[in-house]
Design a protein around this motif. Structure first.
Motif, PDB file in Angstrom:
ATOM      1  N   MET A   1      44.141  68.841 -22.737  1.00 41.40           N
ATOM      2  CA  MET A   1      43.460  68.977 -21.453  1.00 41.40           C
ATOM      3  C   MET A   1      43.398  70.448 -21.056  1.00 41.40           C
ATOM      4  SD  MET A   1      44.299  67.069 -17.835  1.00 41.40           S
ATOM      5  CE  MET A   1      43.876  65.479 -18.545  1.00 41.40           C
ATOM      6  N   LYS A   2      42.279  70.837 -20.477  1.00 37.26           N
ATOM      7  CA  LYS A   2      42.081  72.220 -20.074  1.00 37.26           C
ATOM      8  C   LYS A   2      43.057  72.591 -18.959  1.00 37.26           C
ATOM      9  CE  LYS A   2      38.179  75.251 -19.042  1.00 37.26           C
ATOM     10  NZ  LYS A   2      36.724  75.284 -18.785  1.00 37.26           N
ATOM     11  N   THR A   3      43.766  73.713 -19.137  1.00 37.32           N
ATOM     12  CA  THR A   3      44.731  74.134 -18.126  1.00 37.32           C
ATOM     13  C   THR A   3      44.141  75.243 -17.258  1.00 37.32           C
ATOM     14  OG1 THR A   3      45.791  75.959 -19.320  1.00 37.32           O
ATOM     15  CG2 THR A   3      46.545  73.713 -19.830  1.00 37.32           C
ATOM     16  N   LYS A   4      44.864  75.545 -16.180  1.00 36.21           N
ATOM     17  CA  LYS A   4      44.490  76.633 -15.279  1.00 36.21           C
ATOM     18  C   LYS A   4      45.527  77.755 -15.334  1.00 36.21           C
ATOM     19  CE  LYS A   4      40.780  74.656 -13.685  1.00 36.21           C
ATOM     20  NZ  LYS A   4      39.449  75.232 -13.976  1.00 36.21           N
ATOM     21  N   LEU A   5      46.221  77.864 -16.461  1.00 36.23           N
ATOM     22  CA  LEU A   5      47.255  78.885 -16.587  1.00 36.23           C
ATOM     23  C   LEU A   5      46.701  80.287 -16.360  1.00 36.23           C
ATOM     24  CD1 LEU A   5      49.330  77.615 -19.650  1.00 36.23           C
ATOM     25  CD2 LEU A   5      50.168  77.935 -17.317  1.00 36.23           C
ATOM     26  N   LYS A   6      45.578  80.587 -16.980  1.00 38.43           N
ATOM     27  CA  LYS A   6      45.027  81.938 -16.837  1.00 38.43           C
ATOM     28  C   LYS A   6      44.652  82.214 -15.386  1.00 38.43           C
ATOM     29  CE  LYS A   6      42.429  83.790 -20.000  1.00 38.43           C
ATOM     30  NZ  LYS A   6      41.273  84.111 -20.890  1.00 38.43           N
ATOM     31  N   GLN A   7      44.038  81.246 -14.738  1.00 43.62           N
ATOM     32  CA  GLN A   7      43.625  81.427 -13.341  1.00 43.62           C
ATOM     33  C   GLN A   7      44.818  81.778 -12.456  1.00 43.62           C
ATOM     34  OE1 GLN A   7      41.137  78.270 -11.690  1.00 43.62           O
ATOM     35  NE2 GLN A   7      42.248  78.416  -9.757  1.00 43.62           N
ATOM     36  N   PHE A   8      45.917  81.030 -12.596  1.00 43.40           N
ATOM     37  CA  PHE A   8      47.084  81.288 -11.753  1.00 43.40           C
ATOM     38  C   PHE A   8      47.811  82.562 -12.183  1.00 43.40           C
ATOM     39  CE2 PHE A   8      46.414  76.846 -10.624  1.00 43.40           C
ATOM     40  CZ  PHE A   8      46.661  76.874  -9.254  1.00 43.40           C
ATOM     41  N   ARG A   9      47.817  82.853 -13.472  1.00 41.44           N
ATOM     42  CA  ARG A   9      48.450  84.093 -13.944  1.00 41.44           C
ATOM     43  C   ARG A   9      47.712  85.308 -13.396  1.00 41.44           C
ATOM     44  NH1 ARG A   9      47.328  87.512 -17.993  1.00 41.44           N
ATOM     45  NH2 ARG A   9      45.864  86.126 -19.078  1.00 41.44           N
ATOM     46  N   VAL A  10      46.390  85.266 -13.450  1.00 40.32           N
ATOM     47  CA  VAL A  10      45.594  86.379 -12.934  1.00 40.32           C
ATOM     48  C   VAL A  10      45.808  86.529 -11.427  1.00 40.32           C
ATOM     49  CG1 VAL A  10      43.220  87.108 -12.462  1.00 40.32           C
ATOM     50  CG2 VAL A  10      43.864  86.355 -14.758  1.00 40.32           C
ATOM     51  N   ALA A  11      45.837  85.398 -10.720  1.00 35.42           N
ATOM     52  CA  ALA A  11      46.062  85.452  -9.269  1.00 35.42           C
ATOM     53  C   ALA A  11      47.411  86.080  -8.941  1.00 35.42           C
ATOM     54  CB  ALA A  11      45.971  84.054  -8.672  1.00 35.42           C
ATOM     55  N   ALA A  12      48.387  85.882  -9.838  1.00 27.89           N
ATOM     56  CA  ALA A  12      49.716  86.460  -9.635  1.00 27.89           C
ATOM     57  C   ALA A  12      49.800  87.906 -10.113  1.00 27.89           C
ATOM     58  CB  ALA A  12      50.763  85.619 -10.365  1.00 27.89           C
ATOM     59  N   GLU A 174      28.937  70.777 -16.068  1.00 32.21           N
ATOM     60  CA  GLU A 174      28.516  71.644 -17.175  1.00 32.21           C
ATOM     61  C   GLU A 174      28.769  70.950 -18.514  1.00 32.21           C
ATOM     62  OE1 GLU A 174      29.668  76.000 -19.112  1.00 32.21           O
ATOM     63  OE2 GLU A 174      30.625  75.331 -17.257  1.00 32.21           O
ATOM     64  N   GLY A 175      29.939  70.315 -18.653  1.00 29.32           N
ATOM     65  CA  GLY A 175      30.248  69.593 -19.881  1.00 29.32           C
ATOM     66  C   GLY A 175      29.304  68.427 -20.114  1.00 29.32           C
ATOM     67  N   LEU A 176      28.956  67.712 -19.042  1.00 28.17           N
ATOM     68  CA  LEU A 176      28.002  66.607 -19.164  1.00 28.17           C
ATOM     69  C   LEU A 176      26.628  67.125 -19.582  1.00 28.17           C
ATOM     70  CD1 LEU A 176      28.987  64.573 -15.967  1.00 28.17           C
ATOM     71  CD2 LEU A 176      29.360  63.856 -18.335  1.00 28.17           C
ATOM     72  N   ALA A 177      26.236  68.266 -19.015  1.00 26.99           N
ATOM     73  CA  ALA A 177      24.930  68.845 -19.359  1.00 26.99           C
ATOM     74  C   ALA A 177      24.875  69.244 -20.824  1.00 26.99           C
ATOM     75  CB  ALA A 177      24.648  70.054 -18.466  1.00 26.99           C
ATOM     76  N   ASP A 178      25.993  69.758 -21.330  1.00 24.92           N
ATOM     77  CA  ASP A 178      26.050  70.209 -22.725  1.00 24.92           C
ATOM     78  C   ASP A 178      26.497  69.104 -23.672  1.00 24.92           C
ATOM     79  OD1 ASP A 178      25.313  72.729 -21.882  1.00 24.92           O
ATOM     80  OD2 ASP A 178      27.365  73.465 -21.734  1.00 24.92           O
ATOM     81  N   ASP A 179      26.759  67.908 -23.109  1.00 23.08           N
ATOM     82  CA  ASP A 179      27.265  66.777 -23.902  1.00 23.08           C
ATOM     83  C   ASP A 179      28.526  67.187 -24.656  1.00 23.08           C
ATOM     84  OD1 ASP A 179      27.273  64.159 -24.770  1.00 23.08           O
ATOM     85  OD2 ASP A 179      26.006  64.546 -26.509  1.00 23.08           O
ATOM     86  N   ASP A 180      29.431  67.864 -23.920  1.00 28.90           N
ATOM     87  CA  ASP A 180      30.620  68.432 -24.558  1.00 28.90           C
ATOM     88  C   ASP A 180      31.824  68.321 -23.624  1.00 28.90           C
ATOM     89  OD1 ASP A 180      32.224  69.757 -26.397  1.00 28.90           O
ATOM     90  OD2 ASP A 180      31.694  71.741 -25.628  1.00 28.90           O
ATOM     91  N   ILE A 181      32.147  67.111 -23.212  1.00 27.83           N
ATOM     92  CA  ILE A 181      33.294  66.900 -22.335  1.00 27.83           C
ATOM     93  C   ILE A 181      34.599  66.960 -23.117  1.00 27.83           C
ATOM     94  CG2 ILE A 181      34.509  65.130 -21.000  1.00 27.83           C
ATOM     95  CD1 ILE A 181      32.507  66.539 -19.351  1.00 27.83           C
ATOM     96  N   GLY A 182      34.634  66.337 -24.286  1.00 25.01           N
ATOM     97  CA  GLY A 182      35.846  66.341 -25.099  1.00 25.01           C
ATOM     98  C   GLY A 182      37.030  65.770 -24.331  1.00 25.01           C
ATOM     99  N   GLU A 183      38.187  66.409 -24.488  1.00 27.77           N
ATOM    100  CA  GLU A 183      39.406  65.951 -23.814  1.00 27.77           C
ATOM    101  C   GLU A 183      39.873  66.952 -22.767  1.00 27.77           C
ATOM    102  OE1 GLU A 183      42.263  65.202 -26.852  1.00 27.77           O
ATOM    103  OE2 GLU A 183      41.154  63.520 -27.728  1.00 27.77           O
ATOM    104  N   ASP A 184      38.955  67.785 -22.295  1.00 26.60           N
ATOM    105  CA  ASP A 184      39.332  68.830 -21.349  1.00 26.60           C
ATOM    106  C   ASP A 184      39.652  68.293 -19.960  1.00 26.60           C
ATOM    107  OD1 ASP A 184      39.185  70.864 -23.143  1.00 26.60           O
ATOM    108  OD2 ASP A 184      37.181  71.526 -22.575  1.00 26.60           O
ATOM    109  N   PHE A 185      39.127  67.113 -19.624  1.00 30.41           N
ATOM    110  CA  PHE A 185      39.245  66.626 -18.255  1.00 30.41           C
ATOM    111  C   PHE A 185      39.765  65.193 -18.229  1.00 30.41           C
ATOM    112  CE2 PHE A 185      35.741  69.677 -18.478  1.00 30.41           C
ATOM    113  CZ  PHE A 185      36.168  70.619 -17.551  1.00 30.41           C
TER     114      PHE A 185
END
Length: 323
Positions: A1-12, A174-185
Protein backbone atom coordinates in the motif's frame (compact mmCIF):
# COMPACT_ATOMS: atom_id res chain seq x y z
CA UNK A 1 0.00 0.00 0.00
CA UNK A 2 1.20 3.49 -0.85
CA UNK A 3 2.59 5.26 2.22
CA UNK A 4 2.86 8.93 3.13
CA UNK A 5 6.29 8.62 4.72
CA UNK A 6 7.91 11.11 2.38
CA UNK A 7 5.13 13.65 2.85
CA UNK A 8 5.45 13.60 6.65
CA UNK A 9 9.26 13.46 6.55
CA UNK A 10 9.39 16.53 4.32
CA UNK A 11 6.89 18.34 6.55
CA UNK A 12 9.21 17.60 9.49
CA UNK A 13 12.22 18.92 7.55
CA UNK A 14 14.19 15.69 7.99
CA UNK A 15 16.48 13.78 5.64
CA UNK A 16 16.10 10.04 5.09
CA UNK A 17 19.31 9.45 7.04
CA UNK A 18 18.06 11.44 10.01
CA UNK A 19 14.74 9.58 10.15
CA UNK A 20 16.51 6.24 9.72
CA UNK A 21 18.87 6.99 12.61
CA UNK A 22 15.97 8.09 14.80
CA UNK A 23 14.21 4.74 14.40
CA UNK A 24 17.35 2.60 14.46
CA UNK A 25 17.71 1.40 10.86
CA UNK A 26 20.06 2.13 7.97
CA UNK A 27 19.17 4.76 5.39
CA UNK A 28 18.83 2.14 2.59
CA UNK A 29 16.35 0.18 4.72
CA UNK A 30 14.30 3.30 5.40
CA UNK A 31 14.42 4.23 1.72
CA UNK A 32 12.82 0.89 0.82
CA UNK A 33 9.92 1.67 3.16
CA UNK A 34 9.47 5.16 1.74
CA UNK A 35 9.32 4.03 -1.88
CA UNK A 36 7.09 1.07 -1.08
CA UNK A 37 9.67 -1.59 -1.91
CA UNK A 38 9.23 -3.21 1.50
CA UNK A 39 6.52 -3.10 4.19
CA UNK A 40 7.21 -1.16 7.37
CA UNK A 41 7.42 -3.47 10.42
CA UNK A 42 4.74 -2.60 12.96
CA UNK A 43 7.19 -1.73 15.73
CA UNK A 44 9.12 0.58 13.42
CA UNK A 45 5.90 2.13 12.16
CA UNK A 46 5.05 3.24 15.69
CA UNK A 47 8.53 4.72 16.12
CA UNK A 48 8.23 6.53 12.80
CA UNK A 49 4.90 7.99 13.88
CA UNK A 50 6.48 9.36 17.06
CA UNK A 51 9.47 10.81 15.20
CA UNK A 52 7.28 12.41 12.52
CA UNK A 53 4.67 13.58 15.05
CA UNK A 54 1.69 11.78 13.56
CA UNK A 55 0.01 8.39 13.88
CA UNK A 56 0.64 5.05 12.15
CA UNK A 57 -2.57 5.16 10.12
CA UNK A 58 -1.68 8.57 8.69
CA UNK A 59 1.75 7.27 7.63
CA UNK A 60 0.02 4.45 5.76
CA UNK A 61 -2.32 6.87 4.00
CA UNK A 62 -5.31 5.78 6.06
CA UNK A 63 -7.67 8.46 7.27
CA UNK A 64 -11.39 9.12 7.26
CA UNK A 65 -12.54 10.78 4.03
CA UNK A 66 -11.86 14.52 4.00
CA UNK A 67 -15.11 16.26 3.16
CA UNK A 68 -16.38 19.77 2.58
CA UNK A 69 -18.47 21.25 5.38
CA UNK A 70 -21.43 23.59 5.35
CA UNK A 71 -22.46 25.62 8.40
CA UNK A 72 -19.83 23.91 10.57
CA UNK A 73 -17.90 26.44 12.63
CA UNK A 74 -15.35 23.80 13.63
CA UNK A 75 -14.22 23.23 10.02
CA UNK A 76 -11.24 25.10 8.61
CA UNK A 77 -11.87 27.85 6.06
CA UNK A 78 -10.34 25.67 3.34
CA UNK A 79 -12.90 22.93 4.03
CA UNK A 80 -15.91 25.23 4.46
CA UNK A 81 -18.01 25.57 1.31
CA UNK A 82 -18.49 29.17 0.18
CA UNK A 83 -20.24 28.69 -3.15
CA UNK A 84 -19.11 29.37 -6.72
CA UNK A 85 -17.04 31.89 -8.61
CA UNK A 86 -17.94 32.54 -12.25
CA UNK A 87 -15.18 34.09 -14.36
CA UNK A 88 -15.81 35.59 -17.82
CA UNK A 89 -13.11 36.61 -20.27
CA UNK A 90 -12.67 39.62 -22.54
CA UNK A 91 -11.75 37.50 -25.54
CA UNK A 92 -15.03 35.59 -25.44
CA UNK A 93 -13.47 32.29 -24.45
CA UNK A 94 -15.40 29.73 -22.45
CA UNK A 95 -16.11 31.03 -18.93
CA UNK A 96 -14.99 29.24 -15.80
CA UNK A 97 -17.28 28.18 -12.98
CA UNK A 98 -15.51 26.88 -9.89
CA UNK A 99 -16.79 25.63 -6.54
CA UNK A 100 -14.66 27.22 -3.84
CA UNK A 101 -14.12 27.23 -0.09
CA UNK A 102 -14.41 30.16 2.29
CA UNK A 103 -10.62 30.32 2.37
CA UNK A 104 -10.32 30.43 -1.42
CA UNK A 105 -13.03 33.11 -1.58
CA UNK A 106 -11.20 35.31 0.95
CA UNK A 107 -7.85 35.01 -0.84
CA UNK A 108 -9.23 35.64 -4.33
CA UNK A 109 -11.42 38.54 -3.15
CA UNK A 110 -8.32 40.13 -1.61
CA UNK A 111 -6.02 39.49 -4.57
CA UNK A 112 -8.45 40.89 -7.13
CA UNK A 113 -8.20 44.26 -5.39
CA UNK A 114 -4.44 44.35 -5.87
CA UNK A 115 -2.36 44.94 -8.99
CA UNK A 116 -0.91 41.46 -9.60
CA UNK A 117 -0.69 40.32 -13.20
CA UNK A 118 -2.10 36.93 -12.21
CA UNK A 119 -4.32 35.67 -9.42
CA UNK A 120 -4.65 32.08 -8.26
CA UNK A 121 -7.71 30.25 -6.98
CA UNK A 122 -8.01 26.67 -5.77
CA UNK A 123 -11.30 24.95 -6.45
CA UNK A 124 -12.88 22.18 -4.39
CA UNK A 125 -12.46 19.94 -7.44
CA UNK A 126 -8.65 19.68 -7.44
CA UNK A 127 -8.03 22.66 -9.72
CA UNK A 128 -5.39 25.27 -9.04
CA UNK A 129 -6.28 27.94 -11.59
CA UNK A 130 -3.84 30.69 -12.56
CA UNK A 131 -5.84 33.58 -14.07
CA UNK A 132 -4.44 36.54 -16.01
CA UNK A 133 -6.23 39.50 -14.46
CA UNK A 134 -6.31 41.63 -17.62
CA UNK A 135 -8.04 38.78 -19.46
CA UNK A 136 -11.03 38.94 -17.09
CA UNK A 137 -14.08 40.93 -18.20
CA UNK A 138 -16.10 40.32 -15.05
CA UNK A 139 -16.27 37.89 -12.18
CA UNK A 140 -19.20 36.90 -9.97
CA UNK A 141 -18.94 35.42 -6.50
CA UNK A 142 -22.16 33.58 -5.58
CA UNK A 143 -22.43 32.13 -2.09
CA UNK A 144 -24.30 28.91 -1.41
CA UNK A 145 -27.35 31.05 -0.58
CA UNK A 146 -27.81 31.82 -4.29
CA UNK A 147 -29.56 29.48 -6.72
CA UNK A 148 -27.74 30.80 -9.78
CA UNK A 149 -24.17 31.63 -10.71
CA UNK A 150 -24.56 35.01 -12.36
CA UNK A 151 -25.62 36.32 -15.76
CA UNK A 152 -24.71 33.17 -17.71
CA UNK A 153 -26.16 30.64 -15.30
CA UNK A 154 -26.92 28.00 -17.95
CA UNK A 155 -23.75 28.51 -19.98
CA UNK A 156 -21.14 26.80 -17.80
CA UNK A 157 -21.05 23.54 -19.69
CA UNK A 158 -17.77 22.29 -18.23
CA UNK A 159 -18.54 22.99 -14.58
CA UNK A 160 -17.51 20.09 -12.35
CA UNK A 161 -20.31 19.80 -9.84
CA UNK A 162 -18.18 17.85 -7.37
CA UNK A 163 -16.52 18.83 -4.13
CA UNK A 164 -13.64 16.47 -3.42
CA UNK A 165 -10.97 18.16 -1.28
CA UNK A 166 -9.04 15.00 -0.37
CA UNK A 167 -5.75 14.57 -2.28
CA UNK A 168 -5.89 10.82 -1.65
CA UNK A 169 -9.23 10.64 -3.48
CA UNK A 170 -7.67 12.39 -6.47
CA UNK A 171 -4.76 9.96 -6.43
CA UNK A 172 -7.36 7.19 -6.68
CA UNK A 173 -9.16 9.00 -9.52
CA UNK A 174 -5.82 9.34 -11.29
CA UNK A 175 -5.28 5.59 -10.88
CA UNK A 176 -8.76 4.86 -12.23
CA UNK A 177 -8.10 7.12 -15.21
CA UNK A 178 -4.84 5.31 -15.96
CA UNK A 179 -6.35 1.89 -15.14
CA UNK A 180 -3.50 1.47 -12.66
CA UNK A 181 -4.87 1.20 -9.13
CA UNK A 182 -2.86 -1.88 -8.15
CA UNK A 183 -2.53 -2.34 -4.39
CA UNK A 184 -1.70 1.26 -3.55
CA UNK A 185 -5.06 2.02 -1.96
CA UNK A 186 -7.56 0.45 0.39
CA UNK A 187 -10.22 -1.32 -1.75
CA UNK A 188 -12.95 0.31 0.34
CA UNK A 189 -11.61 3.76 -0.58
CA UNK A 190 -11.40 2.80 -4.26
CA UNK A 191 -15.03 1.64 -4.19
CA UNK A 192 -16.16 4.80 -2.38
CA UNK A 193 -14.41 7.11 -4.84
CA UNK A 194 -15.64 5.12 -7.84
CA UNK A 195 -19.22 5.63 -6.68
CA UNK A 196 -18.57 9.36 -6.35
CA UNK A 197 -17.51 9.82 -9.97
CA UNK A 198 -19.43 7.21 -11.95
CA UNK A 199 -22.78 5.42 -11.95
CA UNK A 200 -22.75 1.63 -12.09
CA UNK A 201 -25.09 -0.59 -14.10
CA UNK A 202 -26.86 -1.64 -10.90
CA UNK A 203 -27.44 1.98 -9.96
CA UNK A 204 -28.90 2.68 -13.41
CA UNK A 205 -31.22 -0.32 -13.09
CA UNK A 206 -32.50 0.99 -9.77
CA UNK A 207 -32.99 4.50 -11.15
CA UNK A 208 -35.11 3.05 -13.95
CA UNK A 209 -37.08 0.75 -11.63
CA UNK A 210 -37.74 3.67 -9.27
CA UNK A 211 -39.03 5.76 -12.15
CA UNK A 212 -36.29 8.36 -11.81
CA UNK A 213 -35.05 7.68 -15.34
CA UNK A 214 -37.24 6.62 -18.24
CA UNK A 215 -36.04 3.47 -19.99
CA UNK A 216 -35.93 5.30 -23.32
CA UNK A 217 -33.66 7.97 -21.77
CA UNK A 218 -31.21 5.49 -20.24
CA UNK A 219 -28.56 5.63 -22.96
CA UNK A 220 -28.50 9.43 -23.09
CA UNK A 221 -28.15 9.51 -19.29
CA UNK A 222 -25.27 7.05 -19.51
CA UNK A 223 -23.57 9.27 -22.08
CA UNK A 224 -23.93 12.36 -19.89
CA UNK A 225 -22.47 10.49 -16.93
CA UNK A 226 -19.56 9.18 -19.01
CA UNK A 227 -18.79 12.73 -20.15
CA UNK A 228 -18.82 13.99 -16.55
CA UNK A 229 -16.59 11.11 -15.44
CA UNK A 230 -14.17 11.88 -18.27
CA UNK A 231 -14.00 15.54 -17.20
CA UNK A 232 -13.26 14.53 -13.61
CA UNK A 233 -10.51 12.17 -14.75
CA UNK A 234 -9.03 14.89 -16.96
CA UNK A 235 -8.86 17.22 -13.95
CA UNK A 236 -6.80 14.55 -12.17
CA UNK A 237 -4.34 14.03 -15.00
CA UNK A 238 -4.10 17.07 -17.29
CA UNK A 239 -3.16 20.74 -17.42
CA UNK A 240 -5.66 22.83 -19.38
CA UNK A 241 -5.11 26.36 -20.63
CA UNK A 242 -7.19 28.75 -22.71
CA UNK A 243 -5.99 31.39 -25.15
CA UNK A 244 -7.35 34.92 -24.97
CA UNK A 245 -7.76 35.18 -28.74
CA UNK A 246 -10.28 32.75 -30.15
CA UNK A 247 -10.82 30.96 -26.85
CA UNK A 248 -8.96 27.86 -28.00
CA UNK A 249 -8.10 25.39 -25.24
CA UNK A 250 -5.28 22.90 -24.95
CA UNK A 251 -4.93 19.97 -22.57
CA UNK A 252 -1.62 18.29 -21.79
CA UNK A 253 -1.00 15.19 -19.68
CA UNK A 254 0.95 15.62 -16.45
CA UNK A 255 3.69 13.01 -16.60
CA UNK A 256 6.10 14.46 -14.05
CA UNK A 257 4.87 16.30 -10.93
CA UNK A 258 8.30 17.84 -10.27
CA UNK A 259 8.37 19.54 -13.67
CA UNK A 260 4.81 20.75 -13.14
CA UNK A 261 5.86 22.33 -9.85
CA UNK A 262 8.93 23.90 -11.47
CA UNK A 263 6.82 25.54 -14.17
CA UNK A 264 4.10 27.04 -12.00
CA UNK A 265 5.30 27.43 -8.42
CA UNK A 266 6.15 31.12 -8.87
CA UNK A 267 2.49 31.85 -9.63
CA UNK A 268 1.14 29.83 -6.71
CA UNK A 269 3.73 30.73 -4.09
CA UNK A 270 4.67 34.30 -4.97
CA UNK A 271 1.53 36.40 -5.39
CA UNK A 272 0.81 35.77 -9.03
CA UNK A 273 4.28 35.21 -10.42
CA UNK A 274 5.58 38.69 -11.08
CA UNK A 275 5.68 40.05 -14.62
CA UNK A 276 2.75 39.75 -17.02
CA UNK A 277 5.02 39.33 -20.03
CA UNK A 278 7.46 36.65 -21.06
CA UNK A 279 6.97 32.91 -21.32
CA UNK A 280 6.07 30.06 -19.02
CA UNK A 281 8.49 27.18 -19.60
CA UNK A 282 7.15 23.72 -18.76
CA UNK A 283 9.11 20.54 -19.30
CA UNK A 284 6.01 18.42 -19.78
CA UNK A 285 8.13 15.35 -20.50
CA UNK A 286 11.67 16.42 -19.71
CA UNK A 287 13.71 17.43 -22.73
CA UNK A 288 11.50 15.26 -24.96
CA UNK A 289 8.57 17.68 -24.75
CA UNK A 290 9.10 21.26 -23.60
CA UNK A 291 6.22 23.72 -23.82
CA UNK A 292 6.49 27.51 -23.80
CA UNK A 293 3.26 29.40 -23.07
CA UNK A 294 3.03 33.16 -23.58
CA UNK A 295 1.83 34.82 -20.39
CA UNK A 296 0.19 37.57 -22.44
CA UNK A 297 -1.75 35.10 -24.58
CA UNK A 298 -3.64 33.08 -21.96
CA UNK A 299 -6.88 33.58 -20.06
CA UNK A 300 -5.95 30.95 -17.51
CA UNK A 301 -3.99 27.79 -16.80
CA UNK A 302 -5.64 25.08 -14.68
CA UNK A 303 -3.38 22.48 -13.06
CA UNK A 304 -4.22 19.42 -10.93
CA UNK A 305 -3.70 20.51 -7.33
CA UNK A 306 -2.71 17.07 -6.05
CA UNK A 307 -0.03 16.67 -8.74
CA UNK A 308 1.36 20.15 -8.09
CA UNK A 309 1.62 19.40 -4.36
CA UNK A 310 3.22 16.03 -5.13
CA UNK A 311 5.83 17.91 -7.13
CA UNK A 312 6.38 20.29 -4.23
CA UNK A 313 7.05 17.35 -1.89
CA UNK A 314 9.53 15.81 -4.35
CA UNK A 315 11.45 19.05 -4.85
CA UNK A 316 11.54 19.77 -1.12
CA UNK A 317 12.77 16.23 -0.44
CA UNK A 318 15.57 16.72 -2.96
CA UNK A 319 16.56 20.00 -1.33
CA UNK A 320 16.69 18.33 2.09
CA UNK A 321 18.97 15.57 0.82
CA UNK A 322 21.21 18.09 -0.94
CA UNK A 323 21.64 19.87 2.38
Amino acid sequence: MKTKLKQFRVAAGMTQAKVAAAVGVTQPNYHRWEVGAAPVPEAKLKKLARVLKTNPDALLGRHPPVEVSLYDSSASDDLSYYGEVAIHFCGGGEPLLLSISEGAFARLHRDLQGDAAFVVVQSLANQTVIIRTKAVSDLYFSSEAYDDYGPEHDMYTNHLDVQIPDARDWEIIEGLADDDIGEDFDPADVERVSKMIMITDKQYEKLVSDGLIKAEDLESEREKNRAQTDRIMNVATKVTYQFSTGGKQRSVDVLNPEYLFDAFYEFVDFDGGGSADGMIRWEAEGRHRIIFISKEAVDYVAIPTHKFEEGRIERTAEALEDG
